[in-house]
Design a protein around this motif. Sequence first.
Motif, PDB file in Angstrom:
ATOM      1  N   ALA A  38      45.477  44.752  34.060  1.00  0.00           N
ATOM      2  CA  ALA A  38      45.571  44.112  35.384  1.00  0.00           C
ATOM      3  C   ALA A  38      46.946  44.280  36.019  1.00  0.00           C
ATOM      4  O   ALA A  38      47.088  44.164  37.232  1.00  0.00           O
ATOM      5  CB  ALA A  38      45.225  42.626  35.267  1.00  0.00           C
ATOM      6  N   ARG A  39      47.979  44.562  35.211  1.00  0.00           N
ATOM      7  CA  ARG A  39      49.325  44.733  35.770  1.00  0.00           C
ATOM      8  C   ARG A  39      49.510  46.094  36.420  1.00  0.00           C
ATOM      9  O   ARG A  39      50.417  46.293  37.222  1.00  0.00           O
ATOM     10  CB  ARG A  39      50.379  44.552  34.660  1.00  0.00           C
ATOM     11  N   LEU A  40      48.646  47.050  36.066  1.00  0.00           N
ATOM     12  CA  LEU A  40      48.733  48.396  36.649  1.00  0.00           C
ATOM     13  C   LEU A  40      47.345  49.039  36.627  1.00  0.00           C
ATOM     14  O   LEU A  40      47.083  49.999  35.918  1.00  0.00           O
ATOM     15  CB  LEU A  40      49.759  49.271  35.907  1.00  0.00           C
ATOM     16  N   ILE A  60      34.304  47.217  36.050  1.00  0.00           N
ATOM     17  CA  ILE A  60      35.722  47.285  35.695  1.00  0.00           C
ATOM     18  C   ILE A  60      36.172  45.914  35.217  1.00  0.00           C
ATOM     19  O   ILE A  60      35.965  44.902  35.906  1.00  0.00           O
ATOM     20  CB  ILE A  60      36.576  47.765  36.878  1.00  0.00           C
ATOM     21  N   LEU A  61      36.756  45.874  34.021  1.00  0.00           N
ATOM     22  CA  LEU A  61      37.325  44.642  33.480  1.00  0.00           C
ATOM     23  C   LEU A  61      38.841  44.743  33.584  1.00  0.00           C
ATOM     24  O   LEU A  61      39.448  45.624  32.975  1.00  0.00           O
ATOM     25  CB  LEU A  61      36.922  44.464  32.015  1.00  0.00           C
ATOM     26  N   MET A  62      39.429  43.860  34.387  1.00  0.00           N
ATOM     27  CA  MET A  62      40.891  43.855  34.529  1.00  0.00           C
ATOM     28  C   MET A  62      41.454  42.921  33.467  1.00  0.00           C
ATOM     29  O   MET A  62      41.501  41.701  33.637  1.00  0.00           O
ATOM     30  CB  MET A  62      41.295  43.447  35.940  1.00  0.00           C
ATOM     31  N   ASN A  63      41.871  43.525  32.361  1.00  0.00           N
ATOM     32  CA  ASN A  63      42.351  42.769  31.216  1.00  0.00           C
ATOM     33  C   ASN A  63      43.822  42.375  31.388  1.00  0.00           C
ATOM     34  O   ASN A  63      44.531  42.946  32.207  1.00  0.00           O
ATOM     35  CB  ASN A  63      42.166  43.598  29.940  1.00  0.00           C
ATOM     36  N   LYS A  64      44.244  41.405  30.584  1.00  0.00           N
ATOM     37  CA  LYS A  64      45.619  40.886  30.621  1.00  0.00           C
ATOM     38  C   LYS A  64      45.918  40.266  31.993  1.00  0.00           C
ATOM     39  O   LYS A  64      47.043  40.283  32.482  1.00  0.00           O
ATOM     40  CB  LYS A  64      46.631  41.981  30.245  1.00  0.00           C
ATOM     41  N   ASN A  65      44.849  39.730  32.588  1.00  0.00           N
ATOM     42  CA  ASN A  65      44.938  39.070  33.882  1.00  0.00           C
ATOM     43  C   ASN A  65      45.957  37.931  33.865  1.00  0.00           C
ATOM     44  O   ASN A  65      46.583  37.625  34.878  1.00  0.00           O
ATOM     45  CB  ASN A  65      43.538  38.547  34.236  1.00  0.00           C
ATOM     46  N   GLY A  84      32.547  49.981  45.199  1.00  0.00           N
ATOM     47  CA  GLY A  84      31.216  49.831  44.616  1.00  0.00           C
ATOM     48  C   GLY A  84      31.171  49.421  43.155  1.00  0.00           C
ATOM     49  O   GLY A  84      30.106  49.422  42.534  1.00  0.00           O
ATOM     50  N   TYR A  85      32.330  49.064  42.577  1.00  0.00           N
ATOM     51  CA  TYR A  85      32.347  48.614  41.187  1.00  0.00           C
ATOM     52  C   TYR A  85      32.143  47.095  41.131  1.00  0.00           C
ATOM     53  O   TYR A  85      32.583  46.386  42.026  1.00  0.00           O
ATOM     54  CB  TYR A  85      33.701  48.889  40.524  1.00  0.00           C
ATOM     55  N   ALA A  86      31.513  46.638  40.076  1.00  0.00           N
ATOM     56  CA  ALA A  86      31.588  45.202  39.751  1.00  0.00           C
ATOM     57  C   ALA A  86      32.928  44.989  39.055  1.00  0.00           C
ATOM     58  O   ALA A  86      33.409  45.874  38.346  1.00  0.00           O
ATOM     59  CB  ALA A  86      30.440  44.809  38.835  1.00  0.00           C
ATOM     60  N   VAL A  87      33.559  43.834  39.275  1.00  0.00           N
ATOM     61  CA  VAL A  87      34.896  43.574  38.718  1.00  0.00           C
ATOM     62  C   VAL A  87      34.932  42.188  38.078  1.00  0.00           C
ATOM     63  O   VAL A  87      34.446  41.226  38.672  1.00  0.00           O
ATOM     64  CB  VAL A  87      35.990  43.638  39.815  1.00  0.00           C
ATOM     65  N   VAL A  88      35.495  42.093  36.870  1.00  0.00           N
ATOM     66  CA  VAL A  88      35.785  40.799  36.248  1.00  0.00           C
ATOM     67  C   VAL A  88      37.235  40.833  35.769  1.00  0.00           C
ATOM     68  O   VAL A  88      37.659  41.795  35.122  1.00  0.00           O
ATOM     69  CB  VAL A  88      34.850  40.498  35.055  1.00  0.00           C
TER      70      VAL A  88
END
Length: 284
Positions: A38-40, A60-65, A84-88
């Motif tokens: 998530a930082r980059l 797309i999973l934005m880890n280390k949020n 068009g991506y799903a994001v969590v």
Amino acid sequence: MNETKTNFNWYPGHMTKAKRQMQEDIKLIDLVVELVDARLPQSSRNPDIDELGKNKFRLILMNKNDLADPKATEGWTRYFEEKGYAVVCLDARSKNYMNQIHNVIMDVCKEKIERDRKRGIKNRPVRAMVVGIPNVGKSTFINSFAGKAVAKTGNKPGVTKGKQWIRLNKNVELLDTPGILWPKFEDQTVGLRLALVGSINDDILNIDELAMELIRYLKANYPGALAARYDIEEENEDAQVLLAIAKQRNCIKNGGELDYAKAAILVLDEFRSGKLGRISLEMA
């Protein structure tokens, strides 16, 4: 970020093999689950994934949020959703997000589930491929999602080897794959950002130089963060800032001389662990 002298071009042979393997495996799956830092979020993506994953559902999973700047993360979430991506956004070490991710997977793949139902195929699990560059938290995520240590984890880039199917529940099967790093850093800033978060093995880097790049970036984009953490004047030249941190934190060699290398490692470690605050290295 300014140009760095360190030249990043790191593509071990096992990663070439992993990409070939993915081209084969992609035929077996319905959904590509891609972990990014998530930082980059842009620099921690592999550019091949979009080509490999076209015509597949995408998450797309934005880890280390928990380590990233919330404003930057909001911007990146919008950016990916518009494509068009799903994001969590999540912290893969926590199981709190796993129900949400399961529901998103079911929602993203509802067309496929409906198609199966019409053909009389019931209870065939959604097959998902989990991808991401080394050290982005893939194995940690799989362990949290599956509820047991099924994937080997480590904080050294390239710990995951081979591939394995992981049956999560009656609805979802995950195919774990080795991480693939960028085949070539055409933009050296990408290599620098990955190095700063620890996605490139520190053993091959000039740590002093890396810490100076971080100090420069923080002064420009998060003014006050260094001053608040180390009780120093951060308006000085970058080398003087590192010197001041070494003094404040008692980084001293045996002969009484200040230990720059120790101070550099300290600053990088404290950035990576979130002790300098929630900081993102790129904005959408």
